[in-house]
Design a protein around this motif. Structure first.
Motif, PDB file in Angstrom:
ATOM      1  N   LEU A 171      60.902  80.747  46.829  1.00  0.00           N
ATOM      2  CA  LEU A 171      60.335  81.953  46.245  1.00  0.00           C
ATOM      3  C   LEU A 171      59.354  81.537  45.161  1.00  0.00           C
ATOM      4  N   PRO A 172      58.253  82.246  45.033  1.00  0.00           N
ATOM      5  CA  PRO A 172      57.351  81.898  43.935  1.00  0.00           C
ATOM      6  C   PRO A 172      57.988  82.245  42.598  1.00  0.00           C
ATOM      7  N   TYR A 173      57.513  81.594  41.556  1.00  0.00           N
ATOM      8  CA  TYR A 173      57.973  81.855  40.194  1.00  0.00           C
ATOM      9  C   TYR A 173      57.675  83.314  39.881  1.00  0.00           C
ATOM     10  N   ASN A 174      58.732  84.103  39.728  1.00  0.00           N
ATOM     11  CA  ASN A 174      58.506  85.537  39.677  1.00  0.00           C
ATOM     12  C   ASN A 174      59.077  86.172  38.412  1.00  0.00           C
ATOM     13  N   ASP A 175      58.184  86.426  37.458  1.00  0.00           N
ATOM     14  CA  ASP A 175      58.568  87.214  36.291  1.00  0.00           C
ATOM     15  C   ASP A 175      58.446  88.668  36.717  1.00  0.00           C
ATOM     16  N   LEU A 176      59.588  89.301  36.989  1.00  0.00           N
ATOM     17  CA  LEU A 176      59.596  90.648  37.563  1.00  0.00           C
ATOM     18  C   LEU A 176      58.827  91.656  36.746  1.00  0.00           C
ATOM     19  N   LYS A 177      58.777  91.452  35.423  1.00  0.00           N
ATOM     20  CA  LYS A 177      58.128  92.460  34.597  1.00  0.00           C
ATOM     21  C   LYS A 177      56.643  92.203  34.447  1.00  0.00           C
ATOM     22  N   ASN A 178      56.143  91.122  35.024  1.00  0.00           N
ATOM     23  CA  ASN A 178      54.734  90.773  34.879  1.00  0.00           C
ATOM     24  C   ASN A 178      53.993  91.301  36.097  1.00  0.00           C
ATOM     25  N   MET A 179      53.384  92.489  35.975  1.00  0.00           N
ATOM     26  CA  MET A 179      52.823  93.129  37.142  1.00  0.00           C
ATOM     27  C   MET A 179      51.301  93.039  37.186  1.00  0.00           C
ATOM     28  N   TRP A 180      50.751  93.304  38.368  1.00  0.00           N
ATOM     29  CA  TRP A 180      49.307  93.395  38.499  1.00  0.00           C
ATOM     30  C   TRP A 180      48.860  94.620  37.751  1.00  0.00           C
TER      31      TRP A 180
ATOM     32  N   TYR B   8      47.139  86.920  39.539  1.00  0.00           N
ATOM     33  CA  TYR B   8      47.349  86.216  40.804  1.00  0.00           C
ATOM     34  C   TYR B   8      48.544  86.776  41.580  1.00  0.00           C
ATOM     35  N   ALA B   9      48.966  88.000  41.234  1.00  0.00           N
ATOM     36  CA  ALA B   9      50.145  88.594  41.863  1.00  0.00           C
ATOM     37  C   ALA B   9      50.011  88.656  43.383  1.00  0.00           C
ATOM     38  N   PHE B  10      48.784  88.926  43.863  1.00  0.00           N
ATOM     39  CA  PHE B  10      48.613  89.105  45.303  1.00  0.00           C
ATOM     40  C   PHE B  10      47.753  88.007  45.914  1.00  0.00           C
ATOM     41  N   ASP B  11      47.710  86.839  45.288  1.00  0.00           N
ATOM     42  CA  ASP B  11      47.033  85.693  45.888  1.00  0.00           C
ATOM     43  C   ASP B  11      47.739  85.328  47.184  1.00  0.00           C
TER      44      ASP B  11
ATOM     45  N   ASP C  31      52.249  84.884  50.853  1.00  0.00           N
ATOM     46  CA  ASP C  31      52.835  84.127  51.966  1.00  0.00           C
ATOM     47  C   ASP C  31      54.241  83.666  51.644  1.00  0.00           C
ATOM     48  N   GLU C  32      54.444  83.156  50.425  1.00  0.00           N
ATOM     49  CA  GLU C  32      55.775  82.682  50.044  1.00  0.00           C
ATOM     50  C   GLU C  32      56.779  83.827  50.048  1.00  0.00           C
ATOM     51  N   PHE C  33      56.346  84.997  49.562  1.00  0.00           N
ATOM     52  CA  PHE C  33      57.248  86.148  49.597  1.00  0.00           C
ATOM     53  C   PHE C  33      57.617  86.510  51.036  1.00  0.00           C
ATOM     54  N   ILE C  34      56.593  86.564  51.911  1.00  0.00           N
ATOM     55  CA  ILE C  34      56.843  86.971  53.295  1.00  0.00           C
ATOM     56  C   ILE C  34      57.761  85.966  53.982  1.00  0.00           C
ATOM     57  N   ASN C  35      57.558  84.674  53.688  1.00  0.00           N
ATOM     58  CA  ASN C  35      58.365  83.646  54.356  1.00  0.00           C
ATOM     59  C   ASN C  35      59.767  83.536  53.789  1.00  0.00           C
ATOM     60  N   ALA C  36      60.042  84.241  52.687  1.00  0.00           N
ATOM     61  CA  ALA C  36      61.361  84.118  52.064  1.00  0.00           C
ATOM     62  C   ALA C  36      62.291  85.239  52.471  1.00  0.00           C
ATOM     63  N   GLY C  37      62.080  85.753  53.652  1.00  0.00           N
ATOM     64  CA  GLY C  37      63.042  86.711  54.202  1.00  0.00           C
ATOM     65  C   GLY C  37      63.067  88.034  53.472  1.00  0.00           C
TER      66      GLY C  37
ATOM     67  N   ALA D  25      61.442  92.122  49.423  1.00  0.00           N
ATOM     68  CA  ALA D  25      61.886  93.078  48.393  1.00  0.00           C
ATOM     69  C   ALA D  25      61.114  92.868  47.103  1.00  0.00           C
ATOM     70  N   PHE D  26      60.925  91.591  46.716  1.00  0.00           N
ATOM     71  CA  PHE D  26      60.157  91.305  45.499  1.00  0.00           C
ATOM     72  C   PHE D  26      58.715  91.785  45.632  1.00  0.00           C
ATOM     73  N   LEU D  27      58.129  91.543  46.802  1.00  0.00           N
ATOM     74  CA  LEU D  27      56.741  91.955  47.020  1.00  0.00           C
ATOM     75  C   LEU D  27      56.627  93.474  46.944  1.00  0.00           C
ATOM     76  N   LEU D  28      57.572  94.150  47.598  1.00  0.00           N
ATOM     77  CA  LEU D  28      57.571  95.614  47.577  1.00  0.00           C
ATOM     78  C   LEU D  28      57.779  96.132  46.150  1.00  0.00           C
ATOM     79  N   PHE D  29      58.696  95.463  45.409  1.00  0.00           N
ATOM     80  CA  PHE D  29      58.929  95.866  44.031  1.00  0.00           C
ATOM     81  C   PHE D  29      57.654  95.734  43.212  1.00  0.00           C
ATOM     82  N   GLY D  30      56.911  94.628  43.486  1.00  0.00           N
ATOM     83  CA  GLY D  30      55.653  94.440  42.770  1.00  0.00           C
ATOM     84  C   GLY D  30      54.693  95.583  43.011  1.00  0.00           C
ATOM     85  N   VAL D  31      54.577  95.999  44.260  1.00  0.00           N
ATOM     86  CA  VAL D  31      53.653  97.092  44.583  1.00  0.00           C
ATOM     87  C   VAL D  31      54.157  98.415  44.002  1.00  0.00           C
ATOM     88  N   LEU D  32      55.476  98.665  44.153  1.00  0.00           N
ATOM     89  CA  LEU D  32      56.047  99.912  43.638  1.00  0.00           C
ATOM     90  C   LEU D  32      55.900 100.012  42.132  1.00  0.00           C
TER      91      LEU D  32
END
Lengths: 47, 530
Positions: free
Chosen positions: B207-216, B221-224, B229-235, B240-247
């Motif tokens: 999983l990429p280094y993910n500070d959940l509260k650090n949003m776009w 570089y949230a959506f680089d 890719d790392e989010f998608i490949n991590a099941g 869920a993390f990617l979706l949380f970022g967008v939400l």
């Protein structure tokens, strides 16, 4: 004490009893401060 | 009181020098820093874990002792004694040394990390980075990097100076709770959780280094591609993390900003804000209060926002275009979606809130919309030139200019000279979005009991965003400003309790004309009634 509220009460000629009952509306302390309206009312009523 | 006061002032005199406890605190704190400096000169510490612990604990303890020396013997209340006379807080010699040291550290951190001892091409770390190896191995199981050093020092600074801030503002519960919140979010979300989660990474799962509260858009570089890719490949959890970022951008933030104003993020959650409020508290009065600063601010911050939107759209559409089958979204749908979203947002603001925008703001908005939509149209129709500039170049330019120079070097390095919220005020694209919503569509305001104001000017002086709070308070007018981060310090330093941060109905929130000063009573008629 919130000026808006007190100005309205003064215009409406409210008496002291009404003010003491409704002191909560006039609270102007910053958020998360402790509220003491109940104790004030008790002290006022027991005086 | 240890000294006898020979004047008759009620407030007492600002201290002429630091007292014994403060001196001890300074010795301890500087000793802790000195260990790190020595490590930078490749002094060999045989037991790195021990010396790192001594260093960090000394820094923390030093600030705690200094705080006790400064505030323990004093009553609760406003504590800005001697702020314009002390060297560190009045752009004096100490402030310049601190500013130059901080700026130098940031430049080295971002661009010359090998000087800090970062091991390149798989080599072991040396210098300062090596000193932090034991802590890094304990938390994430790997060798430290310059970012780990930065994260640790950042967290220590927020914790130490957060304690100082809480003691300084011990008369104000809002400030205490807000500081605890910021200390918690930094320690837990920005530091501990991502570091410990890095332990879960294996060769197959990362999983990429993910500070959940650090949003776009703060996290540019949230959506680089590498991150998505790392989010998608991590099941499931990655998705869920990617979706949380967008939400968090399109749902959580608008709702919370509507209810509470932008303070929910800028003053209670954000890491930049966290450092600014704690370590930067000594410098908040240095913010430029002039009209020209405000005029520059409103153009620069929205330009950075447009740059951020254009850059992110370019980057995302580029990698969507490379691999059309890999992603759920195609490049064309994405570009059309962005154009439609921006168009609709513009239309909604134009229809409902046009009258709230100043004339140049309206022209600026139209101009920027035309620019962005044209760029999207160019990219949609032509395959060769992407947004007139290559997306990769745009992204690295943004990362260099805004992410590193503006946000890091100038934003934090210049604290002791320009104040603590230069980035937040002039550059943060997220502040631009949240601020726009706060000004146009939020329940937040600072109510003023205008009649009580004595025009002392504390509120304006200590406003870190350079808002002339006093002008509003004198008129009894609500403060609804897009730059107001809701730190609450204006309210905390007001000697009369004139200001209250609150959330209430949007009706009549901006009340320039209906002001209450107690002057509407005709005294003669009142007297004559008797």
């Amino acid at each position: 004490m919130r000026h808006e509220v007190f100005d309205r009460w003064l215009t409406e000629n409210r008496n002291v009893d009404y003010v003491m009952q409704n002191l909560k509306q006039a609270n102007f302390d910053p958020e998360f401060y402790s509220r003491y309206e109940k104790e004030i009312l008790t002290a006022y009523n027991n005086y | 009181m240890s000294t006898i006061q020979r004047d008759m002032s009620l407030t007492g005199q600002p201290p002429k020098s630091i007292n014994t406890l403060q001196k001890l605190g300074t010795i301890l704190g500087v000793a802790g820093l000195f260990i790190i400096v020595l490590a930078g000169f490749n002094v060999n510490f045989p037991n790195k874990g021990l010396w790192l612990s001594i260093s960090l604990v000394s820094i923390l303890a030093g600030v705690v002792l200094f705080t006790k020396g400064a505030y323990a013997h004093k009553m609760e209340g406003i504590k800005n004694d001697g702020v314009w006379f002390k060297s560190i807080s009045s752009r004096g010699y100490l402030a310049w040394i601190a500013g130059i040291a901080l700026t130098g550290f940031y430049i080295v951190l971002y661009f010359f990390a090998e000087l800090l001892g970062l091991g390149v091409d798989g080599a072991a770390n040396t210098g300062i980075v090596a000193l932090f190896d034991p802590l890094s191995e304990l938390l994430n199981g790997k060798q430290a990097s310059q970012w780990f050093v930065y994260g640790t020092l950042y967290t220590v600074a927020i914790l130490a100076f957060g304690y100082k801030f809480i003691r300084k503002y011990k008369h104000n519960r809002y400030e205490q709770l807000r500081t605890i919140s910021v200390m918690f979010f930094q320690t837990a979300f920005a530091f501990m959780i991502p570091e410990i989660m890095a332990r879960l990474n294996t060769d197959d799962f990362s999983l990429p280094y993910n500070d959940l509260k650090n949003m776009w858009p703060l996290n540019y570089y949230a959506f680089d591609q590498w991150r998505v890719d790392e989010f998608i490949n991590a099941g499931t959890i990655g998705l869920a993390f990617l979706l949380f970022g967008v939400l968090s951008i399109f749902v959580v933030s608008p709702i919370l900003t509507y209810k509470y104003g932008k303070r929910w993020y800028c003053s209670w959650v954000c890491g930049c804000g966290g450092l600014a409020e704690t370590a930067g508290d000594s410098f908040r009065h240095l913010s430029d209060k002039s009209m020209s600063a405000w005029k520059v601010e409103r153009w620069v911050i929205h330009s950075v926002l447009v740059f951020s939107v254009v850059m992110t759209t370019a980057v995302i559409s580029t990698y969507l275009g490379y691999d059309p089958n890999k992603y759920w979204l195609t490049k064309d749908i994405f570009l059309i979606g962005v154009a439609v979203f921006l168009g609709v947002l513009f239309a909604v603001i134009w229809i409902f809130k046009r009258q709230e925008l100043a004339k140049d703001a309206r022209y600026g908005a139209i101009g920027y919309l035309v620019i962005v939509l044209s760029l999207i149209a160019i990219h949609y129709t032509s395959e060769t030139t992407l947004f007139l500039f290559e997306a990769g170049k745009l992204r690295s330019f943004y990362g260099f200019l805004i992410g590193s120079i503006f946000s890091g070097v100038i934003g934090t390095g210049f604290y002791p000279i320009f104040g603590n919220r230069v980035w937040c005020r002039m550059g943060c694209p997220m502040a631009a979005i949240l601020g726009m919503q706060q000004r146009l569509f939020s329940k937040f305001r600072i109510t003023t009991n205008g009649g009580q104001c004595i025009s002392c000017g504390n509120c304006s002086t200590y406003c870190e965003m350079g808002i002339d709070v006093r002008a509003y308070a004198q008129k009894g007018e609500n403060i609804v400003r897009s730059s107001c981060v809701g730190c609450g310090v204006c309210s905390a330093v007001c000697p009369r309790g004139v200001l209250k941060l609150e959330n209430d109905s949007m009706d009549g929130r901006i009340n320039g004309n209906e002001i209450l000063l107690g002057n509407d009573v005709d005294l003669m008629s009142l007297v004559n009634k008797k």
